[in-house]
Design a protein around this motif. Structure first.
Motif, short mmCIF file in Angstrom:
data_model
loop_
_atom_site.label_atom_id
_atom_site.label_comp_id
_atom_site.label_asym_id
_atom_site.label_seq_id
_atom_site.Cartn_x
_atom_site.Cartn_y
_atom_site.Cartn_z
N GLN A 113 43.73 39.45 45.35
CA GLN A 113 45.00 40.10 45.68
C GLN A 113 45.15 40.12 47.20
O GLN A 113 44.15 40.21 47.92
CB GLN A 113 45.00 41.54 45.14
N PRO A 114 46.40 40.08 47.70
CA PRO A 114 46.56 40.02 49.16
C PRO A 114 45.88 41.19 49.88
O PRO A 114 45.29 41.01 50.94
CB PRO A 114 48.07 40.05 49.35
N ARG B 14 42.45 35.72 56.94
CA ARG B 14 43.85 35.36 56.84
C ARG B 14 44.21 34.42 58.00
O ARG B 14 43.70 34.59 59.10
CB ARG B 14 44.74 36.61 56.98
N VAL C 113 49.72 30.73 47.65
CA VAL C 113 49.44 31.97 46.93
C VAL C 113 50.42 32.13 45.77
O VAL C 113 51.43 31.42 45.69
CB VAL C 113 49.53 33.19 47.88
N TYR D 233 52.56 34.06 52.12
CA TYR D 233 52.92 35.48 52.24
C TYR D 233 53.81 35.73 53.44
O TYR D 233 53.66 35.10 54.50
CB TYR D 233 51.66 36.35 52.37
N ASP E 38 54.53 39.21 55.33
CA ASP E 38 53.90 40.53 55.23
C ASP E 38 54.55 41.53 56.19
O ASP E 38 54.65 41.26 57.39
CB ASP E 38 52.41 40.35 55.57
N PRO F 103 58.13 44.77 48.17
CA PRO F 103 57.60 44.14 49.40
C PRO F 103 57.06 45.14 50.42
O PRO F 103 56.43 44.74 51.39
CB PRO F 103 58.80 43.38 49.96
N ARG G 21 53.40 45.11 48.79
CA ARG G 21 52.71 43.85 48.56
C ARG G 21 53.51 42.78 49.30
O ARG G 21 54.74 42.77 49.22
CB ARG G 21 52.75 43.59 47.05
N PRO G 22 52.84 41.92 50.06
CA PRO G 22 53.63 40.95 50.85
C PRO G 22 54.54 40.11 49.96
O PRO G 22 54.20 39.82 48.82
CB PRO G 22 52.57 40.06 51.51
N ARG H 232 56.28 36.77 48.60
CA ARG H 232 55.88 35.38 48.50
C ARG H 232 57.10 34.52 48.78
O ARG H 232 58.15 34.72 48.18
CB ARG H 232 55.34 35.07 47.10
#
Lengths: 247, 666
Positions: free
Chosen positions: B332-333, B341, B375, B383, B385, B417, B420-421, B423
């Motif tokens: 998971q991110p 990263r 991803v 991502y 982010d 968002p 969670r980043p 996509r």
């Protein structure tokens, strides 16, 4: 997911219509309602059945083309969300969903789920604009507008013209649509010179095709742009003010 | 064989180097173009003085057809109507408000220079030409930069609620490819707001009786008489009636063609038909292979996903783009630590970082995806982010800036968002190519004007963010009304071609015959199946990156696909009722032709520039390598009515105000 659809089928504006039942066995929760119709239509065409006509275009909730009654609710179960952004994750596996055209006397059915909403444009043509000839504008920053005012004008201006407010309303009233434009332009300095004439003529145009408002609030729940019912109060106020003035 | 012998063998009869494109095209005469006189920054003013005018009393004797009601079409029609011309306006939508301009999110550029950040018309002009990788005309780009200033005034006067500062002045933000803040915006609905300004102005003219709006009317063909465009043939999408309309001039403002890739950021109905039909009638098509992939579209997650929804580029003001350093990282991110990263845009392009231009950002994303660092379930995204921005500014500020976009993302994906980043992935977005036009926006078919994305205009090989609303609006409101008058003035006293003229009847017959042919192939395959296959061919072989080998294969594949289409397409229903399958089939037929020309153009243009990235031509650092000696030109393609290969004409580009340099955003 296994979804059963009951869909209104009607070939022409004048012909009789009725609900027809279909099933889609391979639906997925990520699908939007419109993608479910795409999926179903592909099957229908492969079986040499004419596909279901429905309106759609941007598929991201801004063009205002889409809009059907989903189990009697304008746009669908998720509040303030256009049909293209209603996803099957709002439904359980095995659900039966009934899709009908957004109904109103001012919205004749064209085919299946497609309706004619041109009455809304007639209201805009009656005064939903600022009469500024191209090339005549002053420097943009010469008239300051308070941020709060601009933000509220933007709240009103967000209407996507889908017409769901009318379909949701038991009176088939378009006051949320009309109020949004009247209120936006009444807030801004650019809208002042025509403020009263606009309120009068837009309200009169709306009365030709649509019902009156009795503060039910169903429009607010259906509106994908989240337009506030304050605009209806603003519209009433503007029309009243205009009635005192000859301008 | 010696090196010299090889060289001699490689040089063709005309003394040019042979190309793998030779089998697919001919080379025509270079285009001789009338350029406006004087230095670039005086060109438009000088040109205006030379344009002929039409007396106000005479304007009502002229009829102009405008196809499309987006920013260019509605602006042009409303202005012409207001000036007193008779205007017939066509849209396939049910209302003039729905054109796809409505979906543009981020903003509209203008060189207002309201901030002390060094902006000016001159700098804007330079950014645009440089952003387009020196494949746009200087004169046209300069005119757009000049007109940007008046356009903002105009939209504000029409009641567009642009964002404001606390002091009451207009707010601006920054967009990709520039280092100043010149983008005016109305939340994340700028396109909608300027579209509505045009829609409302047009409706005002409808009420005044100057503009006649024909909704649910799709243009099927252009009527040409003695080499001049004199009208259009339309199909009523409700009754199926096929009808001719004639006028003194025709304007196509029908938008872009990125839907040729099947899934794109465009609305589902956006198509190339009007411009492609015009092309077949004699209008040249410029740089068809120049299509921009937007780096912040949503990845395609499943077979039935109908489009790649666009997330505004403005998100890259505060969002950081990254992928895991390890290919195939399934965590998971939130579980991937900072040192695992790769914030690759910040690493590769420190000067511009996450706001690197679109072509550069899309290519960088594709590099990561190709290396297996993508991803999401299908590993086809990167991502974006907001965690750092939220930590720095708080949720309130971020919501105010991007609330609507976050809502859109959440609706589309079911993910938040803020937690969670996002996509994102490159998605086909904007066509810099389009019908070739001169400085007056007239195509090579006299009488046919083209505005907005439908033309090839000012963006060169890559469009800068927030320049599309601007170029379409500038064309519609402030260029076409002047240049059309100049075209009309000498026609005073003439009438549009009668509707029973043989040229009109012949075009109606051809359009009708084509509809009948589509309805009666007797085939078994849905139109959409062909469109999906075409999209797949183009995305893989004429997408973010291209190579001679792939393009050659794609041309063959598309030809086979097109043959299959005309033999086996199944268009159900009839031509007398609403028939959305028939509408789609007609558009796909034209996309199949366009797709082939795109590949031929991409194969022919033996260099990399902007969004056109030929893998054979890159620098050691992997950037696009232009070949200014051979390709500092616009490719304008002529259709061969006899069924032969298309003929490419070149319009040489001159850069007098800005020296040709290699773009660098590092």
């Amino acid at each position: 997911m296994n979804i059963t659809l009951e869909v209104w089928r009607q070939v022409t504006p004048d012909s009789a219509g009725g609900f027809v039942t279909y099933t889609v066995a391979d639906a997925t929760p990520e699908m939007s309602l419109l993608e479910l119709l795409d999926r179903l239509n592909a099957d229908l065409v492969d079986h040499r059945i004419e596909p279901i006509a429905f309106e759609h275009d941007c598929r991201e909730g801004i063009c205002g083309c889409c809009g059907v009654l989903v189990d009697g609710v304008a746009h669908g179960p998720a509040l303030n969300t256009p049909t293209c952004q209603q996803h099957l994750r709002s439904f359980v596996d095995g659900a039966t969903i009934r899709l009908a055209p957004m109904g109103a006397a001012a919205y004749p059915v064209i085919r299946d789920l497609m309706i004619d909403r041109s009455a809304l444009d007639r209201i805009i043509a009656a005064g939903g604009f600022v009469s500024t000839p191209t090339g005549s504008a002053p420097e943009a920053n010469s008239i300051p507008i308070a941020k709060e005012l601009a933000d509220r004008a933007m709240d009103d201006a967000a209407c996507i013209g889908c017409g769901a407010c009318v379909a949701a309303c038991p009176n088939a009233s378009a006051q949320l649509f009309v109020g949004a434009k009247v209120s936006q332009l009444a807030r801004l300095p650019q809208g002042q010179p025509e403020r009263r004439a606009r309120a009068r003529s837009m309200a009169a145009a709306a009365a030709l095709d649509f019902g009156a408002c009795s503060d039910v609030g169903a429009c607010r729940d259906a509106c994908p742009a989240g337009i506030s019912m304050d605009v209806i109060a603003a519209l009433n106020r503007e029309v009243l003010r205009a009635s005192w003035s000859r301008r | 064989m010696t090196v010299a012998d090889e060289l001699i063998e490689a040089v063709g009869v005309e003394g040019r180097i042979s190309s793998p494109a030779d089998a697919f095209r001919e080379i025509g005469e270079p285009l001789a173009v009338d350029r406006p006189e004087g230095p670039v920054d005086r060109a438009w003013a000088n040109h205006l003085l030379g344009l002929e005018l039409v007396n106000p009393a005479n304007r009502r004797t002229f009829t102009v057809i405008v196809v499309g009601t987006g920013l260019a079409g509605a602006g042009c029609a409303a202005t012409l109507g207001e000036l007193g011309y008779n205007v017939d306006v066509f849209t396939y939508h049910d209302s003039s408000r729905r054109a796809h301009s409505v979906a543009a999110q981020g903003g509209i550029n203008a060189a207002k220079a309201y901030k002390a950040d060094g902006d000016s018309v001159e700098r804007f002009f330079r950014d645009t030409v440089r952003g387009g990788d020196f494949r746009a005309r200087e004169t046209d780009a300069h005119r757009m930069a000049e007109l940007s200033v008046r356009l903002i005034d105009h939209f504000v006067a029409l009641g567009t609620p642009f964002a404001r500062e606390y002091g009451g002045g207009l707010a601006t933000r920054s967009f990709g490819g520039v280092q100043v803040s010149r983008t005016f915006y109305a939340r994340s609905q700028t396109g909608q707001q300027v579209q509505l300004a045009g829609h409302q102005a047009l409706q005002r003219q409808v009420a005044a009786g100057t503009c006649h709006l024909h909704t649910r009317s799709e243009v099927l063909d252009i009527i040409v008489h003695e080499g001049v465009a004199v009208g259009v043939v339309t199909r009523d999408l409700v009754t199926g009636a096929i009808t001719p309309h004639t006028a003194h001039a025709v304007v196509l403002a029908t938008g872009g063609y990125a839907n040729v890739y099947y899934t794109s950021t465009l609305a589902k109905a956006s198509n190339v038909t009007a411009t492609w039909r015009a092309h077949r009638r004699g209008a040249m098509f410029a740089n068809p292979s120049f299509v921009q992939f937007h780096p912040t579209a949503l990845p395609i997650d499943g077979e039935w996903q109908s489009k790649s929804t666009l997330m505004s580029e403005s998100l890259r003001n505060d969002g950081r783009v990254w992928v895991p350093t390890q290919p195939g990282d399934g965590r998971q991110p939130g579980d991937i630590p900072e040192h695992e990263r790769d914030y690759y845009l910040e690493r590769m392009y420190p000067a511009y970082g996450n706001l690197a231009p679109r072509d550069v950002s899309s290519r960088a994303a594709k590099l990561q995806l190709d290396a297996g660092r993508g991803v999401g379930p299908l590993r086809n995204g990167v991502y974006l982010d907001f965690a750092d921005a939220i930590a720095r500014l708080g949720n309130g500020v971020i919501d105010e800036r991007y609330g609507n976009l976050f809502k859109l993302y959440e609706e589309a994906t079911g993910e938040n968002p803020r937690k969670r980043p996002m996509r994102i992935a490159p998605g086909p977005h904007f066509s810099m190519g389009g019908l070739w036009v001169d400085y007056d926006l007239m195509s090579s078919l006299p009488g046919l004007f083209v505005g907005g994305e439908a033309s090839f205009a000012v963006h060169g090989a890559n469009r800068l963010g927030a320049n599309s609303l601007l170029s379409a609006s500038a064309d519609g409101w402030f260029v076409l009304p002047f240049t059309i008058a100049n075209y009309l003035a000498p026609q005073l006293g003439s009438a549009p071609l009668p509707l029973d003229h043989p040229a009109v009847l012949a075009t109606v017959a051809e359009a009708t015959e084509r509809i009948e042919r589509l309805l009666h192939t007797g085939g078994a395959t849905r139109p959409d199946v062909f469109h999906r296959q075409l999209g797949r061919i183009l995305a893989l072989q004429c997408g973010v990156t291209r190579s001679a080998e792939h393009l050659t294969a794609a041309i063959t594949d598309i030809r086979t696909l097109r043959e299959g289409f005309w033999n086996d397409v199944n268009v159900i229903g009839d031509g007398e009722h609403v028939n959305q399958e028939l509408e789609r089939a007609g558009r796909i037929a034209d996309f199949l032709d366009l797709g082939e020309l795109m590949c031929i153009d991409a194969l022919d243009r033996d260099e990399s520039c902007g969004a056109h990235f030929r893998v054979e031509h890159q620098t050691a650092a992997g950037e696009a390598q232009r070949d200014d000696d051979r390709w500092c030109s616009i490719s304008a393609w002529e259709h061969d009515a006899a069924g032969g290969v298309p003929r490419r004409h070149s319009e040489p580009l001159e850069f007098s105000a800005i020296p040709l340099v290699t773009r660098s955003y590092r």
